[in-house]
Motif scaffolding. Structure first.
Motif, PDB file in Angstrom:
ATOM      1  N   HIS A   1      43.082  14.219  13.078  1.00  0.00           N
ATOM      2  CA  HIS A   1      44.102  13.806  12.113  1.00  0.00           C
ATOM      3  C   HIS A   1      45.193  14.872  12.002  1.00  0.00           C
ATOM      4  N   SER A   2      45.634  15.401  13.153  1.00  0.00           N
ATOM      5  CA  SER A   2      46.551  16.543  13.126  1.00  0.00           C
ATOM      6  C   SER A   2      47.818  16.322  13.939  1.00  0.00           C
ATOM      7  N   GLY A   3      48.170  15.072  14.203  1.00  0.00           N
ATOM      8  CA  GLY A   3      49.369  14.816  14.990  1.00  0.00           C
ATOM      9  C   GLY A   3      50.623  15.404  14.391  1.00  0.00           C
ATOM     10  N   HIS A   4      50.683  15.483  13.041  1.00  0.00           N
ATOM     11  CA  HIS A   4      51.878  15.988  12.363  1.00  0.00           C
ATOM     12  C   HIS A   4      51.965  17.506  12.372  1.00  0.00           C
TER      13      HIS A   4
ATOM     14  N   GLU B   1      35.889  34.183  29.167  1.00  0.00           N
ATOM     15  CA  GLU B   1      34.911  35.196  28.760  1.00  0.00           C
ATOM     16  C   GLU B   1      34.582  35.063  27.273  1.00  0.00           C
ATOM     17  N   VAL B   2      35.606  34.731  26.473  1.00  0.00           N
ATOM     18  CA  VAL B   2      35.477  34.529  25.036  1.00  0.00           C
ATOM     19  C   VAL B   2      36.052  33.154  24.729  1.00  0.00           C
ATOM     20  N   VAL B   3      35.409  32.433  23.785  1.00  0.00           N
ATOM     21  CA  VAL B   3      35.854  31.091  23.420  1.00  0.00           C
ATOM     22  C   VAL B   3      36.243  31.090  21.949  1.00  0.00           C
ATOM     23  N   ALA B   4      37.503  30.760  21.669  1.00  0.00           N
ATOM     24  CA  ALA B   4      37.998  30.689  20.297  1.00  0.00           C
ATOM     25  C   ALA B   4      38.080  29.225  19.857  1.00  0.00           C
ATOM     26  N   LEU B   5      37.813  28.987  18.585  1.00  0.00           N
ATOM     27  CA  LEU B   5      37.839  27.641  18.022  1.00  0.00           C
ATOM     28  C   LEU B   5      38.840  27.569  16.874  1.00  0.00           C
ATOM     29  N   THR B   6      39.538  26.439  16.798  1.00  0.00           N
ATOM     30  CA  THR B   6      40.370  26.153  15.647  1.00  0.00           C
ATOM     31  C   THR B   6      40.598  24.644  15.615  1.00  0.00           C
ATOM     32  N   THR B   7      41.501  24.194  14.736  1.00  0.00           N
ATOM     33  CA  THR B   7      41.871  22.777  14.708  1.00  0.00           C
ATOM     34  C   THR B   7      43.389  22.674  14.747  1.00  0.00           C
ATOM     35  N   GLY B   8      43.874  21.467  14.908  1.00  0.00           N
ATOM     36  CA  GLY B   8      45.309  21.251  14.999  1.00  0.00           C
ATOM     37  C   GLY B   8      46.040  21.352  13.691  1.00  0.00           C
ATOM     38  N   HIS B   9      45.364  21.821  12.623  1.00  0.00           N
ATOM     39  CA  HIS B   9      46.021  22.012  11.327  1.00  0.00           C
ATOM     40  C   HIS B   9      46.470  23.445  11.100  1.00  0.00           C
ATOM     41  N   PHE B  10      46.071  24.374  11.969  1.00  0.00           N
ATOM     42  CA  PHE B  10      46.291  25.793  11.717  1.00  0.00           C
ATOM     43  C   PHE B  10      47.465  26.359  12.500  1.00  0.00           C
ATOM     44  N   GLU B  11      48.066  27.384  11.906  1.00  0.00           N
ATOM     45  CA  GLU B  11      49.054  28.205  12.590  1.00  0.00           C
ATOM     46  C   GLU B  11      48.485  29.620  12.625  1.00  0.00           C
ATOM     47  N   VAL B  12      48.286  30.164  13.820  1.00  0.00           N
ATOM     48  CA  VAL B  12      47.628  31.466  13.930  1.00  0.00           C
ATOM     49  C   VAL B  12      48.664  32.577  14.019  1.00  0.00           C
TER      50      VAL B  12
ATOM     51  N   LEU C   1      49.913  21.510   5.251  1.00  0.00           N
ATOM     52  CA  LEU C   1      49.577  20.092   5.258  1.00  0.00           C
ATOM     53  C   LEU C   1      48.436  19.854   6.242  1.00  0.00           C
ATOM     54  N   SER C   2      47.440  19.106   5.804  1.00  0.00           N
ATOM     55  CA  SER C   2      46.305  18.866   6.698  1.00  0.00           C
ATOM     56  C   SER C   2      45.855  17.413   6.597  1.00  0.00           C
ATOM     57  N   TYR C   3      44.740  17.164   5.928  1.00  0.00           N
ATOM     58  CA  TYR C   3      44.180  15.813   5.875  1.00  0.00           C
ATOM     59  C   TYR C   3      44.797  14.970   4.765  1.00  0.00           C
ATOM     60  N   ARG C   4      44.733  13.676   4.938  1.00  0.00           N
ATOM     61  CA  ARG C   4      44.930  12.763   3.827  1.00  0.00           C
ATOM     62  C   ARG C   4      43.613  12.672   3.056  1.00  0.00           C
ATOM     63  N   PHE C   5      43.692  12.087   1.868  1.00  0.00           N
ATOM     64  CA  PHE C   5      42.525  12.081   0.976  1.00  0.00           C
ATOM     65  C   PHE C   5      41.323  11.369   1.606  1.00  0.00           C
ATOM     66  N   GLY C   6      41.519  10.150   2.114  1.00  0.00           N
ATOM     67  CA  GLY C   6      40.399   9.345   2.611  1.00  0.00           C
ATOM     68  C   GLY C   6      39.617   9.998   3.741  1.00  0.00           C
ATOM     69  N   PRO C   7      40.298  10.422   4.820  1.00  0.00           N
ATOM     70  CA  PRO C   7      39.551  11.041   5.913  1.00  0.00           C
ATOM     71  C   PRO C   7      38.772  12.284   5.491  1.00  0.00           C
ATOM     72  N   PHE C   8      39.363  13.117   4.613  1.00  0.00           N
ATOM     73  CA  PHE C   8      38.634  14.330   4.227  1.00  0.00           C
ATOM     74  C   PHE C   8      37.489  14.009   3.277  1.00  0.00           C
ATOM     75  N   PHE C   9      37.658  13.027   2.418  1.00  0.00           N
ATOM     76  CA  PHE C   9      36.562  12.601   1.545  1.00  0.00           C
ATOM     77  C   PHE C   9      35.367  12.143   2.382  1.00  0.00           C
ATOM     78  N   ARG C  10      35.640  11.349   3.410  1.00  0.00           N
ATOM     79  CA  ARG C  10      34.559  10.889   4.293  1.00  0.00           C
ATOM     80  C   ARG C  10      33.936  12.053   5.053  1.00  0.00           C
ATOM     81  N   GLN C  11      34.775  13.017   5.471  1.00  0.00           N
ATOM     82  CA  GLN C  11      34.239  14.174   6.177  1.00  0.00           C
ATOM     83  C   GLN C  11      33.317  14.986   5.281  1.00  0.00           C
ATOM     84  N   ARG C  12      33.698  15.172   4.020  1.00  0.00           N
ATOM     85  CA  ARG C  12      32.853  15.925   3.089  1.00  0.00           C
ATOM     86  C   ARG C  12      31.493  15.253   2.912  1.00  0.00           C
ATOM     87  N   PHE C  13      31.498  13.935   2.780  1.00  0.00           N
ATOM     88  CA  PHE C  13      30.233  13.221   2.630  1.00  0.00           C
ATOM     89  C   PHE C  13      29.379  13.389   3.887  1.00  0.00           C
TER      90      PHE C  13
END
Length: 293
Positions: free
Chosen positions: A15-18, A83-94, A200-212
């Motif tokens: 959910h990070s196209g924006h 050699e090293v693997v970093a993880l993030t999501t499309g919502h972050f600016e590093v 800006l990251s998730y809308r309410f519905g997708p994150f509510f479902r993710q939390r559950f």
């Protein structure tokens, strides 16, 4: 044959196209002077929005349409060659120093490394609630050894990921992986130079479902590690109160975050309720993947 990259950056596109173009630009900037590759892991058949700024070292990895973030990460880890693997999501600016800082920490002995996760100054109520729900523990962590680090801003020695691949056969849930690392004497660490920020990251519905969903997995995880089912389910009504209180205790210790946390309450409370309900159901059902995110 070319040498393998120093750092593989796995970006879960959830959910990070924006926001993904900003993520990719910041990752590319941090990789300046580093032999790196970027793996964008997304659901479906089409590349995500913003893929044109990923650069020539980007690769695309697909996952099922219903894949969670831990599953996206696991797919990316499997495809990574660094050699090293970093993880993030499309919502972050590093930060500009992010890639080099993570590499340095892992190369000097840590199995996993992370940095602070900060909130952008101007964002909406739901995104603020997402931030405090997920990252209040990591707003201003002390540098040095850590018990836990967030998978959303982390890097690991690939050798350890390969060694413990069985822990994320159904998704990379960092809590279970960290438990294995600590059991064999490995260390996790924080460095301020590996900071990331989220707006800006998730809308309410997708994150509510993710939390559950993630709460359900954590409830099952607790039962597998010998917490009685009745205890997890029985205290569930108190969990939202405890979580909100914990978030505010952390917020008051970090300058400039108290008002942001208060303004997030309209979405923060439902998110904690979703987690508590999922945790109780997961404990009673006794099923799910290990760990949580």
């Amino acid at each position: 044959m070319s040498d393998p990259p120093e750092l593989s950056v796995v970006i879960a596109c959830d959910h990070s196209g924006h926001t993904l173009p900003r993520t990719l630009r910041s990752v590319a900037e941090s990789l300046t002077g580093v032999a790196g590759e970027v793996l964008l892991v997304y659901r479906g058949d089409e590349p995500p929005h913003g893929h044109t700024v990923a650069g020539e070292n980007a690769r695309y990895v697909t996952a099922p349409a219903d894949a969670s973030v831990p599953v996206l990460w696991a797919r990316g880890i499997k495809a990574a060659t660094g050699e090293v693997v970093a993880l993030t999501t499309g919502h972050f600016e590093v930060s500009r120093t992010w890639a080099r800082a993570l590499l340095s920490e892992v190369r000097t002995g840590a199995v996993g490394a992370s940095g602070p996760i900060r909130l952008e100054a101007h964002t909406d109520v739901v995104s603020r609630a997402v931030y405090f729900t997920r990252y209040s523990s990591f707003m201003n962590p002390p540098e040095g050894p850590a018990h836990e680090i967030p998978g959303d801003n982390a890097a690991y020695a690939r050798s350890a990921l390969v060694r413990h691949a069985s822990t994320f056969a159904r998704g990379f849930w960092e809590v279970e992986f960290h438990r294995r690392i600590r059991a064999e004497g490995g260390s996790l660490t924080f460095t301020n130079d590996a900071s990331a920020q989220i707006g800006l990251s998730y809308r309410f519905g997708p994150f509510f479902r993710q939390r559950f969903h993630h709460g359900r997995h954590y409830g099952a995880y607790r039962v597998r590690h010998r917490t009685p089912r009745w205890r997890v389910a029985g205290v569930a009504p108190l969990v939202p109160l405890v979580l909100v209180a914990r978030i505010f205790l952390r917020a008051v210790r970090v300058p400039g975050t108290r008002i942001a946390a208060l303004s997030a309450l309209p979405a923060l409370i439902p998110f904690t309720i979703a987690w508590a309900a999922g945790e109780a159901i997961g404990a009673l059902a006794g099923t799910g993947e290990p760990g949580f995110a």
